[in-house]
Design an enzyme around this catalytic site. Sequence first.
Site, PDB file in Angstrom:
ATOM      1  N   ASN A  84       0.698  -1.509   0.169  1.00  0.00           N
ATOM      2  CA  ASN A  84      -0.216  -0.346   0.371  1.00  0.00           C
ATOM      3  C   ASN A  84       0.555   1.090   0.474  1.00  0.00           C
ATOM      4  OD1 ASN A  84      -2.364  -1.082  -0.037  1.00  0.00           O
ATOM      5  ND2 ASN A  84      -1.972  -2.327   2.684  1.00  0.00           N
ATOM      6  N   CYS A 139      -5.367  -8.096  -3.519  1.00  0.00           N
ATOM      7  CA  CYS A 139      -5.834  -6.670  -4.365  1.00  0.00           C
ATOM      8  C   CYS A 139      -6.341  -7.227  -5.430  1.00  0.00           C
ATOM      9  CB  CYS A 139      -4.933  -5.802  -4.273  1.00  0.00           C
ATOM     10  SG  CYS A 139      -5.134  -4.053  -4.885  1.00  0.00           S
ATOM     11  N   GLY A 140      -7.628  -7.345  -4.960  1.00  0.00           N
ATOM     12  CA  GLY A 140      -8.963  -7.526  -5.623  1.00  0.00           C
ATOM     13  C   GLY A 140      -8.115  -6.901  -8.089  1.00  0.00           C
ATOM     14  N   ASN A 141      -8.019  -5.408  -7.714  1.00  0.00           N
ATOM     15  CA  ASN A 141      -8.239  -4.637  -9.348  1.00  0.00           C
ATOM     16  C   ASN A 141      -7.199  -4.568  -9.652  1.00  0.00           C
ATOM     17  OD1 ASN A 141     -11.292  -3.544  -9.428  1.00  0.00           O
ATOM     18  ND2 ASN A 141     -10.070  -2.164  -7.784  1.00  0.00           N
ATOM     19  N   ASN A 155      -8.352 -10.761   2.935  1.00  0.00           N
ATOM     20  CA  ASN A 155      -8.284  -9.406   3.669  1.00  0.00           C
ATOM     21  C   ASN A 155      -8.683  -8.995   3.911  1.00  0.00           C
ATOM     22  OD1 ASN A 155      -9.280  -8.084   1.017  1.00  0.00           O
ATOM     23  ND2 ASN A 155      -7.852  -6.942   0.313  1.00  0.00           N
ATOM     24  N   HIS A 185     -12.647  -7.020   5.213  1.00  0.00           N
ATOM     25  CA  HIS A 185     -13.774  -6.135   4.680  1.00  0.00           C
ATOM     26  C   HIS A 185     -14.503  -5.989   6.134  1.00  0.00           C
ATOM     27  CE1 HIS A 185     -11.574  -5.542   1.066  1.00  0.00           C
ATOM     28  NE2 HIS A 185     -11.755  -7.044   1.286  1.00  0.00           N
ATOM     29  N   ASN A 229     -10.275  -2.396   5.576  1.00  0.00           N
ATOM     30  CA  ASN A 229     -11.889  -2.202   4.120  1.00  0.00           C
ATOM     31  C   ASN A 229     -13.101  -1.514   4.344  1.00  0.00           C
ATOM     32  OD1 ASN A 229      -8.518  -2.487   2.300  1.00  0.00           O
ATOM     33  ND2 ASN A 229      -9.182  -4.586   3.232  1.00  0.00           N
ATOM     34  N   GLU A 270      -9.660   2.526   1.503  1.00  0.00           N
ATOM     35  CA  GLU A 270      -9.406   0.986   1.641  1.00  0.00           C
ATOM     36  C   GLU A 270      -7.927   1.772   2.552  1.00  0.00           C
ATOM     37  OE1 GLU A 270      -7.736  -0.968  -1.899  1.00  0.00           O
ATOM     38  OE2 GLU A 270      -8.962   0.393  -3.150  1.00  0.00           O
ATOM     39  N   ARG A 271      -8.352   0.341   3.543  1.00  0.00           N
ATOM     40  CA  ARG A 271      -7.054   0.221   4.822  1.00  0.00           C
ATOM     41  C   ARG A 271      -5.285   0.770   4.011  1.00  0.00           C
ATOM     42  NH1 ARG A 271      -5.073  -5.889   6.988  1.00  0.00           N
ATOM     43  NH2 ARG A 271      -4.702  -5.852   5.088  1.00  0.00           N
ATOM     44  N   CYS A 288     -11.999  -1.351  -5.331  1.00  0.00           N
ATOM     45  CA  CYS A 288     -11.700  -1.995  -4.514  1.00  0.00           C
ATOM     46  C   CYS A 288     -12.158  -3.153  -4.581  1.00  0.00           C
ATOM     47  CB  CYS A 288     -11.773  -2.103  -2.669  1.00  0.00           C
ATOM     48  SG  CYS A 288     -11.337  -3.573  -2.188  1.00  0.00           S
ATOM     49  N   THR A 345     -11.101  -6.796  -4.235  1.00  0.00           N
ATOM     50  CA  THR A 345     -12.094  -7.258  -2.815  1.00  0.00           C
ATOM     51  C   THR A 345     -13.368  -6.916  -2.520  1.00  0.00           C
ATOM     52  OG1 THR A 345     -10.105  -6.509  -1.628  1.00  0.00           O
ATOM     53  CG2 THR A 345     -10.035  -8.337  -2.011  1.00  0.00           C
ATOM     54  N   GLY A 346     -13.200  -5.823  -2.307  1.00  0.00           N
ATOM     55  CA  GLY A 346     -14.170  -4.622  -1.054  1.00  0.00           C
ATOM     56  C   GLY A 346     -15.579  -5.107  -1.692  1.00  0.00           C
TER      57      GLY A 346
END
Length: 282
Positions: free
Chosen positions: A71, A80-82, A166, A168, A199, A217-218, A226, A228-229
């Site tokens: 980060n 990180c999904g994206n 991670n 959320h 997050n 985001e954390r 995000c 994963t978010g």
Amino acid sequence: MIAEKRSFPFTKMHGIGNDFVLIDFVKNPPLNLSLPALAREMCDRKFGVGADGIILIEKGNSAPFSMKMFNPDGSEAEMCGNGIRCLARLVKDRAYTELDKFPVETKAGILEVEVLDGKQVRVNMGKARTLRKEIPMHGPPDEAALSFELVAAAQKFDASAVSMGNPHCVIFVEDVEKVPLDVWGPAIEYHELFPQRTNVQFTQVLSNKELKVKTWERGAGATLACGTGACAAGVASFLRGLSERSTLVHLPGGDLTIEYIENGTVYMTGPAEYVFEGEWDK
């Protein structure tokens, strides 16, 4: 500090506005770098390249490729999904593999990516986890954290917690446009319930097939998207009876399709795009 001053190439990419500096070490050995310091320097939007994180691509131990993500504050993220969609497209475009579908090693486990036609990438994000001990989150370890009251910034929130590798915290609101993100976001990120911080996804249910999400985001703060978010929001809304298993999630930077199938696995589909190539020499 960077232990060894050497130049190396990088690629700037983004997934619906969530932008990253990708550093390719697949064919070349990693440099002797302090990765937290490198992330802080390269992600700086005034004195560096500017990004929501740096991603290192290397050969994996248990998969052909591995992903490490740091980060802007120097902390390492589990996934990180994206970012993994950007990694998948870069690996495929550089002909490191002939396969359209291949595994990638991450700190959240081995995930399978599939490069579709054009810019789209589909990712098997693994199984969503909802127990407090899995997120992690304080409280009874084997209790699901799907609906609880959270107090932060002098407000009471309707919350759910989901781990996609991670942590959320999904906060359901009537109108995400009225959310004071810079106030509520950090207050929840650092809430005492979350020992590793979290997050935060402020989520508005538009219909049983559409959600609108704004993200804090954390370690990065407010971002345009995000991955994963978006997955966490889709999972939480389904488990609370607010949406179907497949949802279109609208984020400030663009849209993601989230599928939460019956065995608990989550699939995410969205674009990965190039911004520019560069050389880092500092």
